[in-house]
Design a protein around this motif. Sequence first.
Motif, PDB file in Angstrom:
ATOM      1  N   THR A  14       0.832  -1.208   0.000  1.00  0.00           N
ATOM      2  CA  THR A  14       0.000   0.000   0.000  1.00  0.00           C
ATOM      3  C   THR A  14       0.862   1.253   0.000  1.00  0.00           C
ATOM      4  OG1 THR A  14      -1.752  -1.178   1.171  1.00  0.00           O
ATOM      5  CG2 THR A  14      -1.812   1.232   1.251  1.00  0.00           C
ATOM      6  N   ALA A  15       1.884   1.263   0.837  1.00  0.00           N
ATOM      7  CA  ALA A  15       2.790   2.414   0.887  1.00  0.00           C
ATOM      8  C   ALA A  15       3.498   2.611  -0.454  1.00  0.00           C
ATOM      9  CB  ALA A  15       3.815   2.231   2.008  1.00  0.00           C
ATOM     10  N   ALA A  16       3.865   1.506  -1.109  1.00  0.00           N
ATOM     11  CA  ALA A  16       4.531   1.610  -2.410  1.00  0.00           C
ATOM     12  C   ALA A  16       3.584   2.201  -3.455  1.00  0.00           C
ATOM     13  CB  ALA A  16       5.021   0.231  -2.856  1.00  0.00           C
ATOM     14  N   VAL A  18       0.884   4.121  -2.924  1.00  0.00           N
ATOM     15  CA  VAL A  18       0.626   5.529  -2.601  1.00  0.00           C
ATOM     16  C   VAL A  18       1.845   6.383  -2.950  1.00  0.00           C
ATOM     17  CG1 VAL A  18       0.176   7.154  -0.715  1.00  0.00           C
ATOM     18  CG2 VAL A  18      -1.121   5.028  -0.858  1.00  0.00           C
ATOM     19  N   SER A  19       3.036   5.883  -2.663  1.00  0.00           N
ATOM     20  CA  SER A  19       4.258   6.628  -3.005  1.00  0.00           C
ATOM     21  C   SER A  19       4.384   6.813  -4.508  1.00  0.00           C
ATOM     22  CB  SER A  19       5.492   5.892  -2.474  1.00  0.00           C
ATOM     23  OG  SER A  19       5.452   5.810  -1.074  1.00  0.00           O
ATOM     24  N   TYR A  20       4.095   5.765  -5.253  1.00  0.00           N
ATOM     25  CA  TYR A  20       4.160   5.860  -6.716  1.00  0.00           C
ATOM     26  C   TYR A  20       3.147   6.873  -7.232  1.00  0.00           C
ATOM     27  CZ  TYR A  20       4.331   4.511 -11.619  1.00  0.00           C
ATOM     28  OH  TYR A  20       4.468   4.539 -12.981  1.00  0.00           O
ATOM     29  N   ALA A  22       1.945   9.342  -5.614  1.00  0.00           N
ATOM     30  CA  ALA A  22       2.346  10.678  -5.185  1.00  0.00           C
ATOM     31  C   ALA A  22       3.356  11.284  -6.158  1.00  0.00           C
ATOM     32  CB  ALA A  22       2.939  10.628  -3.781  1.00  0.00           C
ATOM     33  N   VAL A  23       4.183  10.430  -6.749  1.00  0.00           N
ATOM     34  CA  VAL A  23       5.242  10.905  -7.642  1.00  0.00           C
ATOM     35  C   VAL A  23       4.768  10.991  -9.093  1.00  0.00           C
ATOM     36  CG1 VAL A  23       7.539  10.348  -8.540  1.00  0.00           C
ATOM     37  CG2 VAL A  23       7.044  10.025  -6.119  1.00  0.00           C
ATOM     38  N   HIS A  55      -3.651  10.512  -5.154  1.00  0.00           N
ATOM     39  CA  HIS A  55      -2.597  11.489  -5.418  1.00  0.00           C
ATOM     40  C   HIS A  55      -2.838  12.750  -4.590  1.00  0.00           C
ATOM     41  CE1 HIS A  55       0.433  13.691  -7.730  1.00  0.00           C
ATOM     42  NE2 HIS A  55      -0.455  14.670  -7.823  1.00  0.00           N
ATOM     43  N   ALA A  58      -2.136  12.070  -0.945  1.00  0.00           N
ATOM     44  CA  ALA A  58      -0.694  11.959  -0.707  1.00  0.00           C
ATOM     45  C   ALA A  58      -0.029  13.324  -0.613  1.00  0.00           C
ATOM     46  CB  ALA A  58      -0.044  11.119  -1.812  1.00  0.00           C
ATOM     47  N   HIS A  59      -0.653  14.312  -1.221  1.00  0.00           N
ATOM     48  CA  HIS A  59      -0.128  15.676  -1.165  1.00  0.00           C
ATOM     49  C   HIS A  59      -0.861  16.536  -0.146  1.00  0.00           C
ATOM     50  CE1 HIS A  59       2.764  15.399  -4.457  1.00  0.00           C
ATOM     51  NE2 HIS A  59       1.934  14.508  -4.959  1.00  0.00           N
TER      52      HIS A  59
END
Length: 130
Positions: A14-16, A18-20, A22-23, A55, A58-59
């Motif tokens: 999940t963190a991966a 969300v991180s993806y 976000a970027v 996204h 995440a921001h």
Amino acid sequence: MSRLARPVGVLVATAAVVSYLAVVDPNESGHYPTCPFLALTGYQCPGCGSLRTIHALAHGNLGEAFGLNVFAVAMIPVLAFFWIRWTIASARGRPARTTLADPRLLWAFLGLVLIFWLVRNLPFGSFLAA
């Protein structure tokens, strides 16, 4: 194998994701495929806008996230609850529940999804559209 390996694996995945998200901005065309239901029918499915919602979250843009897909935002605490319950049961060495919830609740949830799907595609429900 550790009792917490699966819940931790889900948390890491999940963190991966969300991180993806976000970027790699889903608002820019060409990064993600179009929703197949939207492409075929021109109508939004219940999940339309979810990538952009994640996204925005995440921001830290909660207002924007609500505007994109309020249902997806509302489901995050529900999913977190079930993940926490699963993690606690795993840590205690107890089996995970084999039934998610009372069938009436599941049918009510399905009804909410269908109502959201219908209303967001009607003129008076355009505020729910992504």
